[in-house]
Scaffold this active site. Structure first.
Site, short mmCIF file in Angstrom:
data_model
loop_
_atom_site.label_atom_id
_atom_site.label_comp_id
_atom_site.label_asym_id
_atom_site.label_seq_id
_atom_site.Cartn_x
_atom_site.Cartn_y
_atom_site.Cartn_z
N ASP A 50 30.12 39.54 46.17
CA ASP A 50 31.02 40.38 45.39
C ASP A 50 31.56 39.64 44.18
O ASP A 50 32.44 38.78 44.30
CB ASP A 50 32.19 40.84 46.27
CG ASP A 50 33.08 41.85 45.57
OD1 ASP A 50 32.70 42.33 44.49
OD2 ASP A 50 34.15 42.16 46.11
N ASP A 105 29.74 44.24 38.38
CA ASP A 105 30.28 44.05 39.72
C ASP A 105 29.19 44.25 40.77
O ASP A 105 28.67 45.34 40.94
CB ASP A 105 31.43 45.04 39.94
CG ASP A 105 32.08 44.90 41.30
OD1 ASP A 105 31.83 43.89 41.98
OD2 ASP A 105 32.84 45.81 41.68
#
Length: 479
Positions: free
Chosen positions: A138, A350
């Site tokens: 992440d 992201d």
């Protein structure tokens, strides 16, 4: 997913001569045959487990090392909402940006990979002796955390759960530790003292995932000769997910920052594979041998004094210029992709978000063009995950052909090209959706380039030079 604090600068990844040795003590002065047999069996299983999960170390011609780990995949329910593990919604927007001068050179290169499902997973050996942990990669969050369990769990924990009692390098932060103080400006994770006077945290991610537990110190061992010093991690006792999070944003608490990583990259494989086959991509820490063909765009930086309520200064923010569908450049003003006075409009890359999310000004233009091209085929009244209303029941190949390629345009002429065969995402039940959602439905006013639109693309985060590199690839064959 990141809450921030300013830890005291720690040493870079250290090199050790050997892993700690195992010392076995007898159960009695004269153990029985059964006790000896059980002890030998335990030792055999312990070392077998470690060897199966150990990374493969490779020494390249240029003298750099790379480490390859086994990969796993997480299968999501077809009816699940698009995954979203980023932190910018739940973090304090007043955090200062990380200065590039605080990043030092990394003494190693490491390669791993992930198998693609809805999220990107890497497997890392954590603790002493190492226990392999599956962690969601992440780039939108700071705090890394693993799944832990108490010595007397209410039910048998899954095999992926970390057992702190088996690690000699594990320690828990007391609640009076400086890192547990909420006054530290770039770490706003709500903390408290639990009944054992340990530093306790709890928070929700934007997708509803709860992470709660203690802040701890633990190391990651890449090989027999290289490991990190003890890093600050979350040891989650309660979470909806049985996987951990590898936080890789610009925050000082992220794995990249604590371990002094100056460069990392990954390659997301496509979803279109034959049944029974799990597509595999790659994850590098350090230099990537494929970087010669990358095109780079600079990260946007924000001074500490520029504090905006809708801005995540720890995200990888880039200068997006526009969107093309087919050969048509959509009439979206550049201002829709730039942070305004309140920070709204920020565009970030992201890996923890599945779909791409756009502010309404941009999303409405994309939808307008999709309706013009294939409006009669839209699934009327259907909104996937509460965020995407560009979905279809019909033939996905035919609809994709009618829509054409989708192109995300960035600064310096760099592009992400989403071919027409990959414009639609299979969300289950015979429904396919354009892999985009309205970011404001998430409670955010930002543009987020998710991993669905990063398929077959190398994405490199060059922290030392504050830039992002992009390169086309067949990620299932990348090395």
């Amino acid at each position: 997913m990141a809450y921030k604090y300013n830890p005291t600068p720690q040493s870079v990844l250290k090199t050790t001569s050997t892993l700690p040795s195992f010392t076995l003590s007898s159960m009695a002065s004269s153990p029985s045959l059964l006790e000896e047999t059980m002890l030998l069996l335990f030792v055999f299983l312990l070392f077998t487990s470690c060897s199966l999960s150990a990374p493969q170390e490779t020494l390249h011609k240029n003298g750099s090392l790379s480490f390859s780990f086994p990969l796993t995949s997480l299968r999501r329910s077809p009816q699940a909402s698009p995954s979203f593990y980023s932190s910018f919604i739940s973090q304090n927007k007043k955090a200062p940006a990380l200065k590039s001068s605080s990043i030092s050179s990394s003494p190693y290169n490491y390669r791993s990979g992930f198998k693609y499902s809805m999220i990107l997973l890497v497997s890392l050996p954590i603790g002493t002796p190492p226990q392999t942990q599956q962690m969601i990669l992440d780039t939108g969050s700071q705090l890394s955390w693993i799944q832990c369990h108490k010595k007397v769990p209410r039910k048998p924990p899954p095999s992926s759960v970390f057992d702190p009692s088996l690690s000699s390098s594990f320690s828990v932060l007391p609640c009076n530790h400086p890192l547990c103080k909420p006054r530290i400006p770039d770490f706003t994770l709500p903390t408290s003292c639990d009944q054992n006077r340990l530093c306790h945290y709890s928070y929700f991610y934007a997708d509803g995932t709860l992470a709660e537990g203690n802040l701890v110190r633990e190391k990651i061992t890449f090989s027999m000769s290289q490991s990190t010093p003890p890093l600050i991690l979350g040891c989650a006792e309660e979470s909806r997910d049985d996987k951990g999070i590898l936080g890789m944003n610009l925050g000082r608490l992220s794995f990249a920052s604590q371990a002094k990583i100056t460069k990392f990259s990954y390659c997301v494989p496509t979803r279109q594979v034959r049944p029974g086959l799990a597509p595999t991509g790659s994850f590098y820490l350090g230099e990537n041998p494929n970087s010669g063909g990358f095109q780079y765009i600079s990260l946007l930086t924000f001074p500490q004094s520029q504090r905006m309520p809708n801005l995540d200064p720890m995200a990888y923010t880039v200068a997006m210029q526009g969107i093309r569908i087919g050969n048509k450049k959509l009439n979206i003003p550049i201002s829709a992709f730039r942070p305004g006075p309140s920070g709204a409009g920020q565009t970030m890359i992201d890996s923890g978000s599945e779909f791409t999310y756009l502010v309404d000004e941009a999303y409405n233009k994309v939808r307008e063009e999709v309706v013009r091209l294939v409006g009669p085929k839209l699934k009327k009244g259907y909104v996937y995950g509460g965020v995407s209303d560009m979905c279809f029941d019909g033939n996905a190949v035919e609809i994709g052909r009618l829509i054409g390629n989708m192109v995300f345009e960035f600064d310096k002429g760099v592009e992400i090209v989403v071919e027409k065969e990959r414009v639609l995402a299979d969300v289950g039940g015979g429904v396919h959706c354009v892999g985009m959602g309205r970011s404001e439905m998430l409670g955010a006013a930002s543009n987020i380039i998710g991993n669905f639109h990063q398929q077959n693309t190398w994405v490199e985060f060059d922290l030392a030079n504050r830039r992002v590199g992009l390169g086309k690839a067949d990620c299932s064959r990348s090395v």
